[in-house]
Design a protein around this motif. Structure first.
Motif, PDB file in Angstrom:
ATOM      1  N   LEU A  62       0.837  -1.201   0.000  1.00 47.10           N
ATOM      2  CA  LEU A  62       0.000   0.000   0.000  1.00 47.10           C
ATOM      3  C   LEU A  62       0.866   1.242   0.000  1.00 47.10           C
ATOM      4  N   LYS A  63       0.356   2.262  -0.657  1.00 44.39           N
ATOM      5  CA  LYS A  63       1.025   3.560  -0.635  1.00 44.39           C
ATOM      6  C   LYS A  63      -0.052   4.625  -0.536  1.00 44.39           C
ATOM      7  N   ALA A  70      -5.058   5.546   0.964  1.00 45.42           N
ATOM      8  CA  ALA A  70      -4.216   4.360   0.935  1.00 45.42           C
ATOM      9  C   ALA A  70      -4.652   3.554  -0.278  1.00 45.42           C
ATOM     10  N   THR A  71      -3.735   3.299  -1.207  1.00 47.47           N
ATOM     11  CA  THR A  71      -4.068   2.549  -2.417  1.00 47.47           C
ATOM     12  C   THR A  71      -3.141   1.364  -2.559  1.00 47.47           C
ATOM     13  N   LYS A  82      -5.781  -7.161 -11.988  1.00 50.54           N
ATOM     14  CA  LYS A  82      -5.104  -6.425 -10.914  1.00 50.54           C
ATOM     15  C   LYS A  82      -5.847  -5.123 -10.602  1.00 50.54           C
ATOM     16  N   PRO A  83      -7.017  -5.229 -10.004  1.00 52.01           N
ATOM     17  CA  PRO A  83      -7.801  -4.032  -9.715  1.00 52.01           C
ATOM     18  C   PRO A  83      -7.064  -3.078  -8.781  1.00 52.01           C
ATOM     19  N   LYS A  84      -7.316  -1.782  -8.988  1.00 52.85           N
ATOM     20  CA  LYS A  84      -6.768  -0.761  -8.095  1.00 52.85           C
ATOM     21  C   LYS A  84      -7.735  -0.646  -6.926  1.00 52.85           C
TER      22      LYS A  84
END
Length: 174
Positions: A62-63, A70-71, A82-84
């Motif tokens: 996470l960043k 937080a993504t 690969k969903p965001k």
């Protein structure tokens, strides 16, 4: 370009879409038998805790993004898209897919034509934001947002309606 998209969405809504609604739906998320909805995608459910998804190895590192959210990217599942994933207060609030072929549970796929959007989701509405117009369908407190560029679907977002709308309108928030 923005005016053309708005006019096209309005024309399709007013004319009853004029599209062949008997088309075979595009495939849902490969390997899951389920497409994106306002409430989830594959193993991801809006409201799940970040810790639960990390423990199940379903989210990458996470960043904090440009909006302070937080993504992370969905990993460790059968979803090649690969969903965001976006989190607020430790809970999943948005799932976004932009991979061609990723689809909703109604078979609307990234790459589909504009006419297919209103045919599959006739109860939606146009919302406007910095990136342009989009088609939104609400389901209780959650929403499915269809991003359209030109005449094609370029992204799908499911999540908490207030969060999805705010992010589209202002390109900020989670």
């Amino acid at each position: 370009m923005r005016l053309v998209l708005i006019a096209a969405l309005v024309a399709l809504t007013v004319t009853g879409c004029g599209a062949d609604t008997e088309k075979t739906p595009a495939p849902a998320a490969p390997g899951t038998g389920e497409g994106l909805t306002a409430s989830g995608f594959g193993p991801y459910r809006i409201g799940q805790t970040r810790d639960e998804l990390i423990g199940a190895e379903l989210v990458g590192a996470l960043k904090t993004d440009e909006a302070g959210c937080a993504t992370g990217t969905g990993t460790g599942s059968a979803l090649p898209q690969k969903p965001k994933l976006r989190f607020a207060d430790g809970r999943l609030v948005q799932i976004e897919v932009t991979t061609p072929g990723a689809a909703t549970d109604a078979g609307l796929a990234v790459g589909a034509e504009l006419a297919d959007v209103t045919a599959r989701y006739p109860d939606g509405r146009i919302i406007f934001g910095r990136p342009g117009a989009a088609w939104e369908v609400t389901d209780g407190t959650n929403a499915l947002l269809v991003k359209v560029t030109g005449d094609n679907v370029t992204g799908l977002v499911g999540g908490v309606a207030a969060s999805v709308e705010k992010r589209h309108r202002t390109e900020s928030g989670c």
